[in-house]
Design a protein around this motif. Structure first.
Motif, PDB file in Angstrom:
ATOM      1  N   SER A 145       0.708  -1.143  -0.033  1.00 24.33           N
ATOM      2  CA  SER A 145      -0.052  -0.028  -0.096  1.00 24.33           C
ATOM      3  C   SER A 145       0.843   1.417  -0.038  1.00 24.33           C
ATOM      4  N   ARG A 146       2.228   1.262   0.636  1.00 25.73           N
ATOM      5  CA  ARG A 146       2.864   2.271   0.704  1.00 25.73           C
ATOM      6  C   ARG A 146       3.614   2.620  -0.623  1.00 25.73           C
ATOM      7  N   GLN A 147       3.614   1.426  -1.578  1.00 25.98           N
ATOM      8  CA  GLN A 147       4.486   1.618  -2.642  1.00 25.98           C
ATOM      9  C   GLN A 147       3.610   1.501  -4.099  1.00 25.98           C
ATOM     10  N   ASP A 148       2.631   1.997  -4.041  1.00 25.78           N
ATOM     11  CA  ASP A 148       1.676   1.895  -5.229  1.00 25.78           C
ATOM     12  C   ASP A 148       1.588   0.830  -5.913  1.00 25.78           C
ATOM     13  N   THR A 149       1.581  -0.354  -5.004  1.00 25.16           N
ATOM     14  CA  THR A 149       1.333  -1.966  -5.369  1.00 25.16           C
ATOM     15  C   THR A 149       0.212  -2.560  -4.956  1.00 25.16           C
ATOM     16  N   LEU A 150      -0.369  -3.179  -5.778  1.00 26.70           N
ATOM     17  CA  LEU A 150      -1.614  -4.134  -5.326  1.00 26.70           C
ATOM     18  C   LEU A 150      -1.451  -5.484  -5.680  1.00 26.70           C
ATOM     19  N   LEU A 151      -2.150  -6.211  -4.865  1.00 34.54           N
ATOM     20  CA  LEU A 151      -2.231  -7.635  -5.032  1.00 34.54           C
ATOM     21  C   LEU A 151      -3.840  -7.815  -5.675  1.00 34.54           C
ATOM     22  N   ILE A 152      -4.126  -8.281  -6.779  1.00 33.71           N
ATOM     23  CA  ILE A 152      -5.393  -8.356  -7.011  1.00 33.71           C
ATOM     24  C   ILE A 152      -5.875  -9.766  -7.492  1.00 33.71           C
ATOM     25  N   HIS A 153      -7.067  -9.972  -7.239  1.00 32.55           N
ATOM     26  CA  HIS A 153      -7.638 -11.365  -7.431  1.00 32.55           C
ATOM     27  C   HIS A 153      -8.124 -11.310  -8.856  1.00 32.55           C
ATOM     28  N   ALA A 154      -7.313 -11.717  -9.678  1.00 31.34           N
ATOM     29  CA  ALA A 154      -7.610 -11.735 -11.277  1.00 31.34           C
ATOM     30  C   ALA A 154      -6.856 -12.838 -12.219  1.00 31.34           C
ATOM     31  N   SER A 155      -7.222 -13.230 -13.313  1.00 29.04           N
ATOM     32  CA  SER A 155      -6.707 -14.064 -14.200  1.00 29.04           C
ATOM     33  C   SER A 155      -5.935 -13.270 -15.193  1.00 29.04           C
ATOM     34  N   LEU A 156      -4.718 -13.580 -15.603  1.00 31.77           N
ATOM     35  CA  LEU A 156      -3.935 -12.444 -16.260  1.00 31.77           C
ATOM     36  C   LEU A 156      -3.207 -13.176 -17.694  1.00 31.77           C
ATOM     37  N   VAL A 157      -3.534 -12.639 -18.891  1.00 28.19           N
ATOM     38  CA  VAL A 157      -3.119 -13.038 -19.898  1.00 28.19           C
ATOM     39  C   VAL A 157      -2.300 -12.043 -20.779  1.00 28.19           C
ATOM     40  N   ARG A 158      -1.193 -12.370 -21.544  1.00 33.07           N
ATOM     41  CA  ARG A 158      -0.398 -11.411 -22.187  1.00 33.07           C
ATOM     42  C   ARG A 158      -0.433 -11.537 -23.488  1.00 33.07           C
ATOM     43  N   GLN A 159      -0.436 -10.424 -24.180  1.00 29.38           N
ATOM     44  CA  GLN A 159      -0.540 -10.188 -25.745  1.00 29.38           C
ATOM     45  C   GLN A 159       0.328  -9.242 -26.119  1.00 29.38           C
ATOM     46  N   ASN A 160       1.114  -9.340 -26.926  1.00 25.27           N
ATOM     47  CA  ASN A 160       1.905  -8.139 -27.694  1.00 25.27           C
ATOM     48  C   ASN A 160       2.527  -7.289 -26.748  1.00 25.27           C
ATOM     49  N   GLY A 161       3.136  -7.694 -25.621  1.00 26.66           N
ATOM     50  CA  GLY A 161       3.683  -6.980 -24.493  1.00 26.66           C
ATOM     51  C   GLY A 161       2.888  -6.091 -23.263  1.00 26.66           C
ATOM     52  N   LEU A 252     -13.129  -2.141  -9.750  1.00 31.00           N
ATOM     53  CA  LEU A 252     -11.911  -2.594  -9.238  1.00 31.00           C
ATOM     54  C   LEU A 252     -11.373  -2.850  -8.053  1.00 31.00           C
ATOM     55  N   LEU A 253     -12.017  -1.797  -7.181  1.00 32.68           N
ATOM     56  CA  LEU A 253     -11.532  -1.897  -5.582  1.00 32.68           C
ATOM     57  C   LEU A 253     -11.840  -3.420  -5.191  1.00 32.68           C
ATOM     58  N   PRO A 254     -12.930  -4.024  -5.380  1.00 37.57           N
ATOM     59  CA  PRO A 254     -13.493  -5.146  -4.633  1.00 37.57           C
ATOM     60  C   PRO A 254     -12.404  -6.365  -5.174  1.00 37.57           C
ATOM     61  N   SER A 255     -11.789  -6.279  -6.114  1.00 34.76           N
ATOM     62  CA  SER A 255     -10.679  -7.381  -6.463  1.00 34.76           C
ATOM     63  C   SER A 255      -9.367  -7.172  -5.866  1.00 34.76           C
ATOM     64  N   CYS A 256      -9.221  -6.201  -4.969  1.00 32.15           N
ATOM     65  CA  CYS A 256      -7.883  -5.765  -4.508  1.00 32.15           C
ATOM     66  C   CYS A 256      -7.868  -5.973  -2.991  1.00 32.15           C
ATOM     67  N   SER A 257      -6.664  -6.842  -2.792  1.00 33.86           N
ATOM     68  CA  SER A 257      -6.815  -7.139  -1.343  1.00 33.86           C
ATOM     69  C   SER A 257      -6.103  -5.851  -0.540  1.00 33.86           C
ATOM     70  N   SER A 258      -7.377  -5.642   0.541  1.00 35.44           N
ATOM     71  CA  SER A 258      -7.198  -4.267   1.136  1.00 35.44           C
ATOM     72  C   SER A 258      -7.637  -4.652   2.816  1.00 35.44           C
ATOM     73  N   MET A 259      -7.353  -3.651   3.650  1.00 29.95           N
ATOM     74  CA  MET A 259      -7.994  -3.461   4.933  1.00 29.95           C
ATOM     75  C   MET A 259      -8.732  -2.485   5.259  1.00 29.95           C
ATOM     76  N   LYS A 260     -10.178  -2.673   5.261  1.00 27.17           N
ATOM     77  CA  LYS A 260     -10.947  -1.103   5.310  1.00 27.17           C
ATOM     78  C   LYS A 260     -10.903  -0.869   6.963  1.00 27.17           C
ATOM     79  N   TRP A 261     -10.473  -1.807   7.653  1.00 24.96           N
ATOM     80  CA  TRP A 261     -10.495  -1.493   9.266  1.00 24.96           C
ATOM     81  C   TRP A 261      -9.104  -0.362   9.208  1.00 24.96           C
ATOM     82  N   ASP A 262      -8.232  -0.284   8.605  1.00 23.73           N
ATOM     83  CA  ASP A 262      -6.851   0.327   8.651  1.00 23.73           C
ATOM     84  C   ASP A 262      -7.054   1.575   7.538  1.00 23.73           C
ATOM     85  N   GLU A 263      -7.355   2.801   8.552  1.00 20.99           N
ATOM     86  CA  GLU A 263      -7.642   4.057   7.666  1.00 20.99           C
ATOM     87  C   GLU A 263      -6.616   4.178   6.523  1.00 20.99           C
TER      88      GLU A 263
END
Length: 303
Positions: A145-161, A252-263
């Motif tokens: 959270s302090r370094q603009d990094t999110l763990l998201i619940h998703a499936s990820l495919v790559r095409q053309n970079g 998008l927000l519900p797919s991100c691991s978060s802690m709503k209780w930590d402001e």
């Protein structure tokens, strides 16, 4: 003590495994890299302590914080077990991680910003591996959270970079849709099937494979520019809608691991989601699980 370093989404983490005492009082190395087979391709060289993303010490001698120094926040169902969260009076957190059988697999203690953590494991190999992997996911998500990094619940495919992430409620079919891309869209490969990582670097969004990939063993240390994020919605016909910014944020927000209780942590996660919405098209795909849906989606969202 065994020490390992890993590079995940271009963040370096350190894990120390301390020996523990057996029934005869002898020191044995019960915990080691065998608990983390999905981390092998992320192994890296040591770095300076002030460059670490976080540091975790695995020590089975660790004990829970006494009740008078912690406050129950909540229990939550992770889909494959239950996690109990307590706020420690120094501002850090205590987690009890349980498996699907409600067996306690790990005790995790963290400081306020998740840069320094300790963990005790319990049970057989499967329980210990489950507990340690879940502890590491929690730490990574909240340290990010302090370094603009999110763990998201998703499936990820790559095409053309470019990486294309698909989110959905469990059982809706994000993995099924990605499999259709892999089967019918030329030049695609699977980067991750459950927990990719998004980072904002110099104002630009990137997406990474990681050591957590659900039921699909896809643990790739790979990176791509983030092309789009699409939520899967089952429907009787195929169509794609690009979302307005406020709807994109809410999607998008519900797919991100978060802690709503930590402001503070939740605010930082929301800020990162906002940066993604500002730089990345967000879509909803209304679809059937067929080839035509994959082709339509690819034509609409690919760069």
């Amino acid at each position: 003590m065994l020490t390992y370093y890993f590079n995940i989404a271009e963040h370096t983490i350190r894990i120390d495994f301390l020996p523990s005492a057996n029934a005869e009082g002898q020191q044995v190395q019960r915990n080691d890299m065998r608990l983390l087979p999905s981390f092998v391709s992320f192994a890296t060289n040591p770095c300076a302590e002030d460059e670490l993303f976080f540091h975790l010490t695995v020590d089975d001698a660790l004990r829970p914080v006494s009740k008078e120094h912690r406050e129950r926040i909540r229990k939550f169902d992770t889909g494959n077990g239950e996690t109990v969260v307590d706020l420690i009076d120094d501002g850090g957190y205590q987690y009890i991680i349980k498996d699907i059988k409600s067996a306690e697999c790990a005790l995790l203690l963290s400081n306020k910003d998740f840069t320094e953590c300790r963990c005790a494991l319990n049970g057989n190999y499967n329980m210990r591996s489950f507990g340690l992997n879940n502890a590491l996911m929690l730490i990574f998500a909240f340290a990010g959270s302090r370094q603009d990094t999110l763990l998201i619940h998703a499936s990820l495919v790559r095409q053309n970079g470019y990486g294309y992430a698909f989110t959905a409620k469990s059982g809706t079919g994000k993995s099924t849709h990605v499999s259709l891309w892999l089967r019918h869209i030329p030049g695609c490969d699977l980067m991750n099937d459950d927990n990719p990582i998004v980072r904002i670097i110099d104002g630009q969004p990137y997406i990474y494979g990681g050591p957590w990939s659900g039921k699909t063993p896809c643990y790739r240390n790979v990176k791509a520019r983030l092309g789009a994020i699409t939520r899967i919605d089952r429907a009787p016909a195929n169509s794609v809608d690009r979302l307005a910014p406020i709807d994109a944020f809410a999607s998008l927000l519900p797919s991100c691991s978060s802690m709503k209780w930590d402001e503070d942590i939740f605010r930082r996660i929301c800020n990162t989601v906002t940066k993604i919405v500002e730089t990345t098209p967000i879509y909803t795909l209304h679809c059937l699980p067929n080839k035509e849906a994959a082709i339509l989606c690819n034509k609409t969202i690919s760069r």
